[in-house]
Design a protein around this motif. Sequence first.
Motif, short mmCIF file in Angstrom:
data_model
loop_
_atom_site.label_atom_id
_atom_site.label_comp_id
_atom_site.label_asym_id
_atom_site.label_seq_id
_atom_site.Cartn_x
_atom_site.Cartn_y
_atom_site.Cartn_z
N PRO A 6 0.81 -1.43 0.01
CA PRO A 6 -0.14 0.08 -0.10
C PRO A 6 0.84 1.23 0.00
CG PRO A 6 -0.64 -1.54 1.72
CD PRO A 6 0.60 -2.14 1.11
N ARG A 7 0.45 2.22 -0.66
CA ARG A 7 0.89 3.56 -0.59
C ARG A 7 -0.10 4.51 -0.58
NH1 ARG A 7 2.44 5.60 -5.12
NH2 ARG A 7 1.56 4.13 -6.62
N TYR A 8 0.17 5.68 0.27
CA TYR A 8 -0.73 6.60 0.24
C TYR A 8 0.00 7.96 0.90
CZ TYR A 8 -0.22 5.11 5.36
OH TYR A 8 0.42 4.84 6.51
N SER A 9 -0.96 9.05 0.47
CA SER A 9 -0.17 10.34 0.69
C SER A 9 -1.32 11.11 1.21
CB SER A 9 0.26 10.93 -0.62
OG SER A 9 0.86 12.49 -0.39
N CYS A 363 -12.60 8.53 11.46
CA CYS A 363 -11.74 7.98 12.27
C CYS A 363 -10.84 7.17 11.25
CB CYS A 363 -12.45 7.03 13.30
SG CYS A 363 -11.26 6.16 14.24
N LEU A 364 -11.33 6.61 10.37
CA LEU A 364 -10.51 5.65 9.40
C LEU A 364 -9.49 6.63 8.52
CD1 LEU A 364 -10.03 3.04 7.82
CD2 LEU A 364 -12.02 3.73 6.53
N HIS A 365 -9.87 7.62 8.17
CA HIS A 365 -8.83 8.38 7.41
C HIS A 365 -7.78 9.25 8.24
CE1 HIS A 365 -11.18 9.28 3.58
NE2 HIS A 365 -11.22 7.84 3.59
N ASN A 366 -8.08 9.13 9.70
CA ASN A 366 -7.16 9.87 10.50
C ASN A 366 -5.92 8.78 11.00
OD1 ASN A 366 -7.34 12.85 11.32
ND2 ASN A 366 -9.24 12.21 10.70
N PHE A 372 -1.15 4.04 10.33
CA PHE A 372 -1.74 2.87 10.26
C PHE A 372 -1.92 2.24 8.67
CE2 PHE A 372 -2.73 3.99 14.53
CZ PHE A 372 -2.72 2.70 15.33
N PRO A 373 -1.35 1.12 8.47
CA PRO A 373 -1.58 0.87 6.93
C PRO A 373 -3.01 0.98 6.40
CG PRO A 373 -1.44 -1.09 8.52
CD PRO A 373 -1.31 0.03 9.31
N TYR A 379 -8.97 -1.71 8.73
CA TYR A 379 -10.47 -1.98 8.73
C TYR A 379 -11.02 -2.75 9.61
CZ TYR A 379 -9.38 -0.02 3.87
OH TYR A 379 -8.88 0.64 2.64
N GLY A 380 -10.50 -3.91 9.87
CA GLY A 380 -10.90 -4.99 10.87
C GLY A 380 -10.84 -4.46 12.20
#
Length: 466
Positions: A6-9, A363-366, A372-373, A379-380
């Motif tokens: 995974p890659r994210y910015s 919460c998920l995006h933060n 966190f990956p 997600y779980g």
Amino acid sequence: MVVSAPRYSTSLSVEEVEELFYGTDEQPSIISSVNRRQLLVVILLSTVNFCSSVLYSLIAPFYPQEAAKKGVSSGMIGLIFGILELSIALSSPFFGRFLTRIGTRFTFLAGVFTVGVSCMLFGFLDWVPVGIDFVSLSMAIRIVEGIGAAAYITASFAIIANEFPNKVSTMFGTLETFNGLGLMLGPLIGGALYFALGFGFPFYVLGGFLLIASLVAVFLLPKQIEDDLPITMSYWTFITAPTVFICLLCIAMGSMSMGFLQPTLQPHLEKNFQLNTFVIGLVFFCTSAFYALSAPFWGWLGDKYGHSLELMIIGCLFTSFAFLFVGPSPILPFETKLWLVIVAQIALGIGTSAQMVAPFKFCLHNVIEQGFPNNFETYGLLSGMYSTCFSFGAFIGPTVAGSLVAVVGFPMGTSLFCIINLLMAFVVFLYMCSYKRTRHADTVKYQPLSSEEYSVSYGAIKKNSF
């Protein structure tokens, strides 16, 4: 199926954001990217979520009297009702923690199948003789139902987060709409089937429906990859993140607030207005109806405009308003009125739906921004904690309400819950002020992956070997 790391910015330019939402010649926008399979997944998850709520409320119209015929005390009947939510609360962290190791697809299928079989077994309790066997079997089956429900609820939230990363709030609001519909229609469905065909038939119908849903899911959800994704995070690290703690606290407060009136409002209405059971049921209907109607609206607002923290505060204020006037509070200079109780129930449905829907995507995006990956492991964990907090609130709310109202009375008890929700709004406001000092918005933008870079199966995830 092979997957890259995974890659994210968190630093997209204005042009990149516009391309993401409006699309380019090479890549369609996220708005137009929902395909037929994703639509069917939403329908499946919504249907199962509806059945989950029906499962909780189905027994309300007839089980207490049937249990009383077999010598079960009212206190034990209440425990049999509440043990389902307690079971979900205690088992959800396990499924959230090991979701990627067990496999999201398998967790969902096994959970739905377990609940379907358990529900059908509950229908045979009418044949059990009077005594301890009836109570023990009732408790045991509800506990197993709770474990199965925790499995598929946790997996459902993780699937939604993966399938619709840019529409999490909208899709989550859709699931909550069906949750509200289940709470609304569960007693009606259960009562009608019981009246027409007896004790067992409501459970045979719901259980059979869930078994059919599990069979459909076998063909609809993608196949599972056998390799495991290593577990690298602890729940303690996860829940001690300030964003996670605030969001989960808001969810628990909303669930607890809705549960507070379940055992206490009916005696209040009967005492002050001498209403029959049908009219009392309509008053309760107002809460569930406006919960179901407003949940997609809150989700749409969260996805389109962000401002999730503000929506959480608004939800807490709506809930505080409801508890202020439903009593009404002793500080108000007027007596209780039926129309005021109805308005308060409507406000409670609107407020608690905001408290449930708004926190999830934020919460998920933060937590992804915090390191966190961006995968099923995160997600779980979040799905498991959401389910735990919701169910603990649903269990604690009615339990605390009965004792509190017995000691201080209904108006004072609702006033205390009004104050608690105001405090929750204040806590979120303080966090929002701190958050806004370091960010320009309350939503986090992260770089999405193309289908070639990041393909996810509802099981585990593999990295490219090249």
